[in-house]
Design a protein around this motif. Sequence first.
Motif, PDB file in Angstrom:
ATOM      1  N   TRP A   9       0.840  -1.199   0.000  1.00 46.48           N
ATOM      2  CA  TRP A   9       0.000   0.000   0.000  1.00 46.48           C
ATOM      3  C   TRP A   9       0.875   1.248   0.000  1.00 46.48           C
ATOM      4  O   TRP A   9       1.201   1.817   1.025  1.00 46.48           O
ATOM      5  CB  TRP A   9      -0.923  -0.021   1.217  1.00 46.48           C
ATOM      6  CG  TRP A   9      -2.166   0.776   1.056  1.00 46.48           C
ATOM      7  CD1 TRP A   9      -2.508   1.907   1.744  1.00 46.48           C
ATOM      8  CD2 TRP A   9      -3.248   0.523   0.160  1.00 46.48           C
ATOM      9  NE1 TRP A   9      -3.741   2.372   1.319  1.00 46.48           N
ATOM     10  CE2 TRP A   9      -4.221   1.541   0.353  1.00 46.48           C
ATOM     11  CE3 TRP A   9      -3.485  -0.468  -0.802  1.00 46.48           C
ATOM     12  CZ2 TRP A   9      -5.406   1.581  -0.378  1.00 46.48           C
ATOM     13  CZ3 TRP A   9      -4.669  -0.421  -1.524  1.00 46.48           C
ATOM     14  CH2 TRP A   9      -5.612   0.593  -1.307  1.00 46.48           C
ATOM     15  N   GLY A  10       1.305   1.659  -1.198  1.00 47.75           N
ATOM     16  CA  GLY A  10       2.131   2.841  -1.334  1.00 47.75           C
ATOM     17  C   GLY A  10       3.433   2.713  -0.572  1.00 47.75           C
ATOM     18  O   GLY A  10       4.043   1.636  -0.528  1.00 47.75           O
ATOM     19  N   TRP A 321      -4.330   1.698  -4.141  1.00 44.29           N
ATOM     20  CA  TRP A 321      -3.670   2.816  -3.477  1.00 44.29           C
ATOM     21  C   TRP A 321      -3.553   3.948  -4.490  1.00 44.29           C
ATOM     22  O   TRP A 321      -3.274   3.723  -5.679  1.00 44.29           O
ATOM     23  CB  TRP A 321      -2.280   2.413  -2.995  1.00 44.29           C
ATOM     24  CG  TRP A 321      -1.572   3.567  -2.337  1.00 44.29           C
ATOM     25  CD1 TRP A 321      -1.760   4.017  -1.064  1.00 44.29           C
ATOM     26  CD2 TRP A 321      -0.588   4.421  -2.922  1.00 44.29           C
ATOM     27  NE1 TRP A 321      -0.946   5.103  -0.821  1.00 44.29           N
ATOM     28  CE2 TRP A 321      -0.221   5.378  -1.943  1.00 44.29           C
ATOM     29  CE3 TRP A 321       0.019   4.486  -4.182  1.00 44.29           C
ATOM     30  CZ2 TRP A 321       0.722   6.367  -2.181  1.00 44.29           C
ATOM     31  CZ3 TRP A 321       0.954   5.481  -4.422  1.00 44.29           C
ATOM     32  CH2 TRP A 321       1.301   6.408  -3.423  1.00 44.29           C
ATOM     33  N   THR A 322      -3.773   5.181  -4.036  1.00 52.17           N
ATOM     34  CA  THR A 322      -3.821   6.306  -4.968  1.00 52.17           C
ATOM     35  C   THR A 322      -2.992   7.463  -4.459  1.00 52.17           C
ATOM     36  O   THR A 322      -3.257   7.999  -3.369  1.00 52.17           O
ATOM     37  CB  THR A 322      -5.277   6.771  -5.178  1.00 52.17           C
ATOM     38  OG1 THR A 322      -6.073   5.662  -5.574  1.00 52.17           O
ATOM     39  CG2 THR A 322      -5.346   7.837  -6.255  1.00 52.17           C
ATOM     40  N   ASP A 323      -2.006   7.852  -5.239  1.00 46.56           N
ATOM     41  CA  ASP A 323      -1.261   9.076  -5.000  1.00 46.56           C
ATOM     42  C   ASP A 323      -2.116  10.234  -5.531  1.00 46.56           C
ATOM     43  O   ASP A 323      -2.455  10.241  -6.719  1.00 46.56           O
ATOM     44  CB  ASP A 323       0.082   9.003  -5.737  1.00 46.56           C
ATOM     45  CG  ASP A 323       0.933  10.242  -5.560  1.00 46.56           C
ATOM     46  OD1 ASP A 323       0.385  11.312  -5.226  1.00 46.56           O
ATOM     47  OD2 ASP A 323       2.148  10.151  -5.775  1.00 46.56           O
ATOM     48  N   PRO A 324      -2.487  11.207  -4.702  1.00 48.58           N
ATOM     49  CA  PRO A 324      -3.337  12.301  -5.186  1.00 48.58           C
ATOM     50  C   PRO A 324      -2.789  12.994  -6.423  1.00 48.58           C
ATOM     51  O   PRO A 324      -3.551  13.477  -7.264  1.00 48.58           O
ATOM     52  CB  PRO A 324      -3.396  13.254  -3.987  1.00 48.58           C
ATOM     53  CG  PRO A 324      -3.169  12.377  -2.802  1.00 48.58           C
ATOM     54  CD  PRO A 324      -2.193  11.325  -3.262  1.00 48.58           C
ATOM     55  N   ASP A 328      -5.499  11.834 -11.826  1.00 47.56           N
ATOM     56  CA  ASP A 328      -6.099  12.107 -13.137  1.00 47.56           C
ATOM     57  C   ASP A 328      -5.038  12.179 -14.238  1.00 47.56           C
ATOM     58  O   ASP A 328      -5.194  12.896 -15.222  1.00 47.56           O
ATOM     59  CB  ASP A 328      -6.917  13.396 -13.111  1.00 47.56           C
ATOM     60  CG  ASP A 328      -6.099  14.622 -12.769  1.00 47.56           C
ATOM     61  OD1 ASP A 328      -4.921  14.458 -12.370  1.00 47.56           O
ATOM     62  OD2 ASP A 328      -6.618  15.742 -12.900  1.00 47.56           O
ATOM     63  N   ARG A 329      -3.972  11.383 -14.075  1.00 47.89           N
ATOM     64  CA  ARG A 329      -2.907  11.412 -15.075  1.00 47.89           C
ATOM     65  C   ARG A 329      -3.421  11.034 -16.465  1.00 47.89           C
ATOM     66  O   ARG A 329      -3.054  11.640 -17.462  1.00 47.89           O
ATOM     67  CB  ARG A 329      -1.755  10.491 -14.679  1.00 47.89           C
ATOM     68  CG  ARG A 329      -0.704  10.321 -15.781  1.00 47.89           C
ATOM     69  CD  ARG A 329       0.508   9.572 -15.311  1.00 47.89           C
ATOM     70  NE  ARG A 329       1.224  10.345 -14.312  1.00 47.89           N
ATOM     71  CZ  ARG A 329       2.030  11.367 -14.609  1.00 47.89           C
ATOM     72  NH1 ARG A 329       2.191  11.745 -15.867  1.00 47.89           N
ATOM     73  NH2 ARG A 329       2.649  12.018 -13.666  1.00 47.89           N
ATOM     74  N   SER A 330      -4.236   9.996 -16.584  1.00 49.52           N
ATOM     75  CA  SER A 330      -4.663   9.574 -17.906  1.00 49.52           C
ATOM     76  C   SER A 330      -6.172   9.400 -18.022  1.00 49.52           C
ATOM     77  O   SER A 330      -6.659   8.999 -19.060  1.00 49.52           O
ATOM     78  CB  SER A 330      -3.969   8.256 -18.284  1.00 49.52           C
ATOM     79  OG  SER A 330      -4.179   7.264 -17.307  1.00 49.52           O
ATOM     80  N   PHE A 331      -6.910   9.712 -16.978  1.00 52.61           N
ATOM     81  CA  PHE A 331      -8.371   9.665 -17.012  1.00 52.61           C
ATOM     82  C   PHE A 331      -8.850  10.962 -16.369  1.00 52.61           C
ATOM     83  O   PHE A 331      -8.911  11.076 -15.153  1.00 52.61           O
ATOM     84  CB  PHE A 331      -8.872   8.456 -16.227  1.00 52.61           C
ATOM     85  CG  PHE A 331     -10.289   8.041 -16.546  1.00 52.61           C
ATOM     86  CD1 PHE A 331     -11.203   8.937 -17.083  1.00 52.61           C
ATOM     87  CD2 PHE A 331     -10.710   6.743 -16.294  1.00 52.61           C
ATOM     88  CE1 PHE A 331     -12.502   8.558 -17.371  1.00 52.61           C
ATOM     89  CE2 PHE A 331     -12.007   6.346 -16.567  1.00 52.61           C
ATOM     90  CZ  PHE A 331     -12.899   7.257 -17.099  1.00 52.61           C
ATOM     91  N   PRO A 390      -9.292   7.826  -1.877  1.00 48.41           N
ATOM     92  CA  PRO A 390      -9.223   9.168  -2.481  1.00 48.41           C
ATOM     93  C   PRO A 390     -10.146   9.326  -3.692  1.00 48.41           C
ATOM     94  O   PRO A 390     -10.734  10.387  -3.891  1.00 48.41           O
ATOM     95  CB  PRO A 390      -7.747   9.295  -2.883  1.00 48.41           C
ATOM     96  CG  PRO A 390      -7.030   8.356  -1.979  1.00 48.41           C
ATOM     97  CD  PRO A 390      -7.964   7.202  -1.823  1.00 48.41           C
ATOM     98  N   LEU A 391     -10.250   8.257  -4.506  1.00 52.29           N
ATOM     99  CA  LEU A 391     -11.138   8.338  -5.665  1.00 52.29           C
ATOM    100  C   LEU A 391     -12.596   8.383  -5.216  1.00 52.29           C
ATOM    101  O   LEU A 391     -13.402   9.163  -5.741  1.00 52.29           O
ATOM    102  CB  LEU A 391     -10.886   7.141  -6.581  1.00 52.29           C
ATOM    103  CG  LEU A 391     -11.586   7.162  -7.946  1.00 52.29           C
ATOM    104  CD1 LEU A 391     -11.167   8.387  -8.750  1.00 52.29           C
ATOM    105  CD2 LEU A 391     -11.290   5.881  -8.713  1.00 52.29           C
TER     106      LEU A 391
END
Length: 460
Positions: A9-10, A321-324, A328-331, A390-391
């Motif tokens: 997890w990150g 796991w999501t880095d803020p 939205d890098r590719s979506f 986060p999403l």
Amino acid sequence: MPASVAIPWGDGPPLDLSLPDGWPDPDVMEPALDGPIAEYRAALTAALDHPLGGLSPIEAMVTPGSTVAIVVDDPSRWTPVREALPVVLGRLKSRGVLDRDISISIGVGRHHAVDAEAMARRVGEEVAASYRCFSPPVDDLAQYEDRGTSADGIPVRVFRPVAQADLRILIGSVLPHLQAGFGGGYKLIFPGTSHRSTLGAIHRVGLGGDAGALLGSTADANPMRRAIRGAAGLLGPCVSISHVLGPPGQVFRVASGHPDAVQDELAAEVARRYRAPDAELADVVIAGNAPWPGDPMQSFKVLLNHRSACRSGGALVGLFWTDPGEIDRSFPMPAMRAIAATGAPGGVVMRRGLAMADRVAAASGSAASFMVRWARELVVDREVLVYAPPLRDRIGPRLGPIRLYSDLAELRQRLALLAGSAGESSPRVRIFPSGGLTYCPASSVAVRRGAGQEHRENRR
């Protein structure tokens, strides 16, 4: 059953995943992470000294006045670009190649452009300040050189600094890829530094049949990889410096040489380490997105990479796991919010309409057709649940037919409900904790669709 399964997890502690009470022990598939390189610079030097595929070392391929285009993969990958560039640049300069004759381009493809700050992080501040560095504008045709059409019908339009150089050096990594079998190599140019028209044509080549049939396939058997190699034949000399990666900071192999030879060699190594073994179709497949940094598109590809392990009508669960900074890098976030705003009714409409949308997009030649195909194959015949706090906080509880969670207890309750409604008191579960590395191609489930599936049906 074990109390929990540890999911990377990150950069923090692992996520402790517990299954619903009464479920049997899951089948947990971990990647083979044995034997990482201890001294990367020494390994890279050895690889550059002994290139594969009959090529000479890069310093023997240039002279004073030569122009060189270096293409590196984009920041969503964890390739050791900053560590590799000084070694490569030093070899070029030792042969009299001037700084002004060297360009560095990021193979962004259709991902977000890389700004100056991100460029400095990717290539290093000193390199970014000393060399011409580019993030190719995918839609500005004036920035691309037209090299004609390949035998496969691909319009070969390549970013000018890359197309016009005397030598191209590609620095990337080989990872499982839904359409090209494995990423890396010439893919840094096609589509990495190609115009959108070229990008769309190449992706459409990889839309035939089930995406799982192309995942992890060899270059000779893969139509997209063959099309990429055909397009590369309209360029001049290229050298690949490619890696087999583990989690960030771990490199298992680095090789240099002709892009085809390097690609074939490293793809075999990736398959040995990361391909899922044959097993019976599962009712529930759970995959973490590690080591991807949280780009939603790459994360959803993780589920597609393991879709073939799950029976039709089963459940696919993503632990993202999501880095803020990557969300939205590719979506694009506005697109995600627009889909999310349709709620549950929109999810039903999308599920029913994706098959038709797939046919329409493919027939129209739309550059988005590969995205529609992936969406259809992900959600039409399986329930998709995603834990991504986060999403979920940004867009709400749904992304079309996909349910989003920020509470693991709620996710567990939903899984128990799904299993109960299907009459499965002891569902078969497969877990891929590092799903960004592992993959399960359709070929590994063929043996299960006969006796194994019949066995499952007889139990119900």
